[in-house]
Design a protein around this motif. Sequence first.
Motif, PDB file in Angstrom:
ATOM      1  N   PRO A   1       0.785  -1.163  -0.082  1.00 27.23           N
ATOM      2  CA  PRO A   1      -0.094   0.081   0.079  1.00 27.23           C
ATOM      3  C   PRO A   1       0.922   1.260   0.046  1.00 27.23           C
ATOM      4  O   PRO A   1       0.431   2.298  -0.320  1.00 27.23           O
ATOM      5  CB  PRO A   1      -0.689  -0.217   1.307  1.00 27.23           C
ATOM      6  CG  PRO A   1      -0.674  -1.523   1.787  1.00 27.23           C
ATOM      7  CD  PRO A   1       0.518  -2.038   1.198  1.00 27.23           C
ATOM      8  N   TYR A   2       2.216   1.148   0.063  1.00 30.86           N
ATOM      9  CA  TYR A   2       3.046   2.316   0.228  1.00 30.86           C
ATOM     10  C   TYR A   2       3.174   3.235  -1.000  1.00 30.86           C
ATOM     11  O   TYR A   2       3.247   2.710  -2.201  1.00 30.86           O
ATOM     12  CB  TYR A   2       4.235   1.834   0.679  1.00 30.86           C
ATOM     13  CG  TYR A   2       5.215   2.866   0.232  1.00 30.86           C
ATOM     14  CD1 TYR A   2       5.505   4.081   1.322  1.00 30.86           C
ATOM     15  CD2 TYR A   2       6.257   3.087  -0.456  1.00 30.86           C
ATOM     16  CE1 TYR A   2       6.529   5.139   1.220  1.00 30.86           C
ATOM     17  CE2 TYR A   2       7.385   3.906  -0.743  1.00 30.86           C
ATOM     18  CZ  TYR A   2       7.192   4.829   0.148  1.00 30.86           C
ATOM     19  OH  TYR A   2       8.351   6.139  -0.093  1.00 30.86           O
ATOM     20  N   TRP A   3       2.876   4.405  -0.898  1.00 27.18           N
ATOM     21  CA  TRP A   3       2.920   5.449  -2.254  1.00 27.18           C
ATOM     22  C   TRP A   3       4.030   6.186  -1.730  1.00 27.18           C
ATOM     23  O   TRP A   3       3.965   7.061  -0.938  1.00 27.18           O
ATOM     24  CB  TRP A   3       1.402   5.929  -2.361  1.00 27.18           C
ATOM     25  CG  TRP A   3       1.839   7.093  -3.268  1.00 27.18           C
ATOM     26  CD1 TRP A   3       1.938   8.475  -3.322  1.00 27.18           C
ATOM     27  CD2 TRP A   3       1.163   6.762  -4.823  1.00 27.18           C
ATOM     28  NE1 TRP A   3       1.995   8.998  -4.763  1.00 27.18           N
ATOM     29  CE2 TRP A   3       1.458   8.116  -5.390  1.00 27.18           C
ATOM     30  CE3 TRP A   3       0.837   5.768  -5.436  1.00 27.18           C
ATOM     31  CZ2 TRP A   3       1.182   8.138  -6.849  1.00 27.18           C
ATOM     32  CZ3 TRP A   3       0.406   5.819  -6.638  1.00 27.18           C
ATOM     33  CH2 TRP A   3       0.601   7.015  -7.456  1.00 27.18           C
ATOM     34  N   GLY A   4       5.101   6.304  -2.511  1.00 24.34           N
ATOM     35  CA  GLY A   4       6.031   6.964  -2.295  1.00 24.34           C
ATOM     36  C   GLY A   4       6.158   8.399  -3.379  1.00 24.34           C
ATOM     37  O   GLY A   4       5.642   8.640  -4.324  1.00 24.34           O
ATOM     38  N   ASP A   5       7.065   9.151  -2.877  1.00 18.79           N
ATOM     39  CA  ASP A   5       7.059  10.613  -3.546  1.00 18.79           C
ATOM     40  C   ASP A   5       8.145  10.680  -4.454  1.00 18.79           C
ATOM     41  O   ASP A   5       9.097   9.649  -4.265  1.00 18.79           O
ATOM     42  CB  ASP A   5       7.242  11.810  -2.483  1.00 18.79           C
ATOM     43  CG  ASP A   5       6.049  12.384  -1.675  1.00 18.79           C
ATOM     44  OD1 ASP A   5       4.927  11.707  -2.042  1.00 18.79           O
ATOM     45  OD2 ASP A   5       6.213  12.457  -0.596  1.00 18.79           O
ATOM     46  N   GLY A   6       8.349  11.367  -5.289  1.00 23.66           N
ATOM     47  CA  GLY A   6       9.281  11.443  -6.481  1.00 23.66           C
ATOM     48  C   GLY A   6       9.274  10.864  -7.798  1.00 23.66           C
ATOM     49  O   GLY A   6       8.426   9.575  -7.686  1.00 23.66           O
ATOM     50  N   PRO A   7       9.815  11.240  -8.726  1.00 27.31           N
ATOM     51  CA  PRO A   7       9.495  10.499 -10.227  1.00 27.31           C
ATOM     52  C   PRO A   7      10.006   9.110 -10.101  1.00 27.31           C
ATOM     53  O   PRO A   7       9.355   8.150 -10.746  1.00 27.31           O
ATOM     54  CB  PRO A   7      10.242  11.315 -10.943  1.00 27.31           C
ATOM     55  CG  PRO A   7      11.391  12.005 -10.371  1.00 27.31           C
ATOM     56  CD  PRO A   7      10.835  12.012  -9.086  1.00 27.31           C
ATOM     57  N   LEU A   8      10.761   8.630  -9.307  1.00 28.30           N
ATOM     58  CA  LEU A   8      11.426   7.019  -9.887  1.00 28.30           C
ATOM     59  C   LEU A   8      10.439   6.371  -9.058  1.00 28.30           C
ATOM     60  O   LEU A   8       9.697   5.307  -9.370  1.00 28.30           O
ATOM     61  CB  LEU A   8      12.530   6.998  -8.986  1.00 28.30           C
ATOM     62  CG  LEU A   8      13.219   5.409  -9.039  1.00 28.30           C
ATOM     63  CD1 LEU A   8      13.313   4.973 -10.519  1.00 28.30           C
ATOM     64  CD2 LEU A   8      14.519   5.384  -8.413  1.00 28.30           C
ATOM     65  N   GLU A   9      10.091   6.644  -7.723  1.00 33.53           N
ATOM     66  CA  GLU A   9       9.022   5.777  -6.760  1.00 33.53           C
ATOM     67  C   GLU A   9       7.898   5.931  -7.694  1.00 33.53           C
ATOM     68  O   GLU A   9       7.172   4.694  -7.648  1.00 33.53           O
ATOM     69  CB  GLU A   9       8.705   6.555  -5.575  1.00 33.53           C
ATOM     70  CG  GLU A   9       9.908   6.453  -4.415  1.00 33.53           C
ATOM     71  CD  GLU A   9       9.924   5.311  -3.611  1.00 33.53           C
ATOM     72  OE1 GLU A   9       9.328   4.125  -4.006  1.00 33.53           O
ATOM     73  OE2 GLU A   9      10.450   5.349  -2.522  1.00 33.53           O
ATOM     74  N   GLN A  10       7.160   6.843  -8.241  1.00 31.37           N
ATOM     75  CA  GLN A  10       6.214   6.802  -8.856  1.00 31.37           C
ATOM     76  C   GLN A  10       5.852   6.133 -10.099  1.00 31.37           C
ATOM     77  O   GLN A  10       4.945   5.614 -10.644  1.00 31.37           O
ATOM     78  CB  GLN A  10       5.391   8.559  -9.015  1.00 31.37           C
ATOM     79  CG  GLN A  10       5.135   8.843  -7.485  1.00 31.37           C
ATOM     80  CD  GLN A  10       4.486  10.168  -7.439  1.00 31.37           C
ATOM     81  OE1 GLN A  10       3.949  10.438  -8.332  1.00 31.37           O
ATOM     82  NE2 GLN A  10       4.377  10.859  -6.454  1.00 31.37           N
ATOM     83  N   TYR A  11       7.135   6.178 -10.769  1.00 29.64           N
ATOM     84  CA  TYR A  11       7.366   5.452 -12.207  1.00 29.64           C
ATOM     85  C   TYR A  11       7.018   3.988 -11.960  1.00 29.64           C
ATOM     86  O   TYR A  11       6.436   3.410 -12.383  1.00 29.64           O
ATOM     87  CB  TYR A  11       8.839   5.505 -12.909  1.00 29.64           C
ATOM     88  CG  TYR A  11       8.873   5.194 -14.202  1.00 29.64           C
ATOM     89  CD1 TYR A  11       8.329   5.822 -15.290  1.00 29.64           C
ATOM     90  CD2 TYR A  11       9.587   4.039 -14.065  1.00 29.64           C
ATOM     91  CE1 TYR A  11       8.490   5.192 -16.524  1.00 29.64           C
ATOM     92  CE2 TYR A  11       9.970   3.456 -15.510  1.00 29.64           C
ATOM     93  CZ  TYR A  11       9.264   3.885 -16.568  1.00 29.64           C
ATOM     94  OH  TYR A  11       9.456   3.513 -17.953  1.00 29.64           O
ATOM     95  N   VAL A  12       7.642   3.524 -10.598  1.00 31.90           N
ATOM     96  CA  VAL A  12       7.682   2.293 -10.286  1.00 31.90           C
ATOM     97  C   VAL A  12       6.117   1.979 -10.096  1.00 31.90           C
ATOM     98  O   VAL A  12       5.552   0.791 -10.279  1.00 31.90           O
ATOM     99  CB  VAL A  12       8.542   1.798  -8.830  1.00 31.90           C
ATOM    100  CG1 VAL A  12       8.168   0.636  -8.535  1.00 31.90           C
ATOM    101  CG2 VAL A  12       9.849   1.741  -9.534  1.00 31.90           C
ATOM    102  N   HIS A  13       5.526   2.839  -9.214  1.00 29.51           N
ATOM    103  CA  HIS A  13       4.030   2.578  -8.837  1.00 29.51           C
ATOM    104  C   HIS A  13       3.115   2.377 -10.228  1.00 29.51           C
ATOM    105  O   HIS A  13       2.269   1.501 -10.241  1.00 29.51           O
ATOM    106  CB  HIS A  13       3.544   3.770  -7.939  1.00 29.51           C
ATOM    107  CG  HIS A  13       4.098   3.904  -6.549  1.00 29.51           C
ATOM    108  ND1 HIS A  13       4.762   3.068  -5.883  1.00 29.51           N
ATOM    109  CD2 HIS A  13       4.406   5.067  -5.821  1.00 29.51           C
ATOM    110  CE1 HIS A  13       4.995   3.250  -5.033  1.00 29.51           C
ATOM    111  NE2 HIS A  13       5.047   4.492  -4.914  1.00 29.51           N
ATOM    112  N   MET A  14       3.449   3.064 -11.190  1.00 36.65           N
ATOM    113  CA  MET A  14       2.738   2.906 -12.248  1.00 36.65           C
ATOM    114  C   MET A  14       3.006   1.426 -13.004  1.00 36.65           C
ATOM    115  O   MET A  14       1.791   0.979 -13.296  1.00 36.65           O
ATOM    116  CB  MET A  14       3.233   4.203 -13.351  1.00 36.65           C
ATOM    117  CG  MET A  14       2.646   5.369 -13.057  1.00 36.65           C
ATOM    118  SD  MET A  14       2.941   6.451 -14.546  1.00 36.65           S
ATOM    119  CE  MET A  14       4.824   6.773 -14.405  1.00 36.65           C
TER     120      MET A  14
END
Length: 447
Positions: A197-210
């Motif tokens: 469930p973790y949602w991180g900040d920053g472009p790398l974290e959110q690229y991974v979330h996608m």
Amino acid sequence: MKRSLVLAGGGMRVAWQAGVVRALAEEGLKFQHVDGTSGGILTAGMLLSGVSPEEMCTRWSDVDVKDFGSALPLGNYLKGPWSLPAVGDADGILGKVFPTLGINDATIRARAAEPDAVEGSFNVVEFTDKRCHAIDAAVIDAELMAAGMSLPIFLTPLRRDGKIWTDAVWVRDANVAEALRRGADEVWLIWCIGNTPYWGDGPLEQYVHMIEMSAMGALLADFEAAAAVGRDFVLHVIRPEHPLPLDPEFYLGRIDADTLIGMGYRDARAYLDAMTASGLPKDSACTAMTEPQPGVRFNDTLHGELDGSPVTFKATVVLPSDPGDEAPRLTGYLEHPRFGRAFLAGGQVETTGDYVTYRARIRLDGGWQHIAVTRTLRDDPGPDAWADSRRARLDVAGMTAELSMSLADAARLLASLEPVGAHGLVDRAEAVAGFAGNGFREFLRRY
């Protein structure tokens, strides 16, 4: 019963899958179909090229992760970032990574034509029609395999005959549907992508979330499609307890292939020990992971002589900052000419007074043996404790040996020190400071 091995993506981190495959082979599990997507193409390619699980682990140790990316012609970079086709291209994968891992497209095609051959499929997206193609091993080629790993932004796609081929991860990251289409009654899904469930900040974290969302969305769609037509099958899933370190950590040397392989072996053994014949429910919980507690990870390497031959013990230890939150985790291997490289299962870290003991079990001669490596920690507090904790005793299969840590090993231990479960510069710095400030001995004695 037809059994499929479905190898999900995970970038360079799929070195972890080699440890999983080795554990499955030790259990005598045979697969009639192997499918690879994105990074999982590497594992599928090795298996279908005839590389044994033991050799897979050895070959991964020889890979230079810098070879995963190769530079474009200089003129491309002079266009500026908004016109750059990608950061690099797949030439390094084709010319260096594939040969090092023993992946040979001609061998794959030839083996596919043999009687009773293991079926193989590789997932690649054709961008023009936005469709994922499960390309059969009988017609696959190295360029298409590399295209299936060419993640947009990072690697250029393959342009061939008016079509554009690229990584399938945005459409699917594990092709359970292809396994079912080929008649699988039992699917073993080997899953590398995080699912917390973790949602991180920053472009790398959110690229991974996608990527995580795309991967899980496609997997659940496969489950729902099978249920809609009454297609039943047994599902087994091997996945890490916590998300694996991201590719930049591997690329920058903060974690190595041996560590990832050891983690894969541990995770596979944990599932095999607890599994039931009925498998797992086909829902999002099958790949669910938890975020690790803040702490540190380091590699502890010791050398000695056992039964007249050199022996190496390498442990990767994860210590939570708060010992009340989570138990320490231990992975690694014992290497000796008699039994090669034996990976640790069920690893534990115990401390008693001035001693810390690494306990685990290893597979030897077709059976299990317990292993204990006990380190002596002198009563000198502070950072100089590194110099006081070089000796250890190994007990395995009725044999004992004296081990020691060289100055080079001590330097590598310090260099391997990496925060885990900590996000952001401040939290990461605090995790490492807690370890370094207390010293190895004092930190471990808290457990």
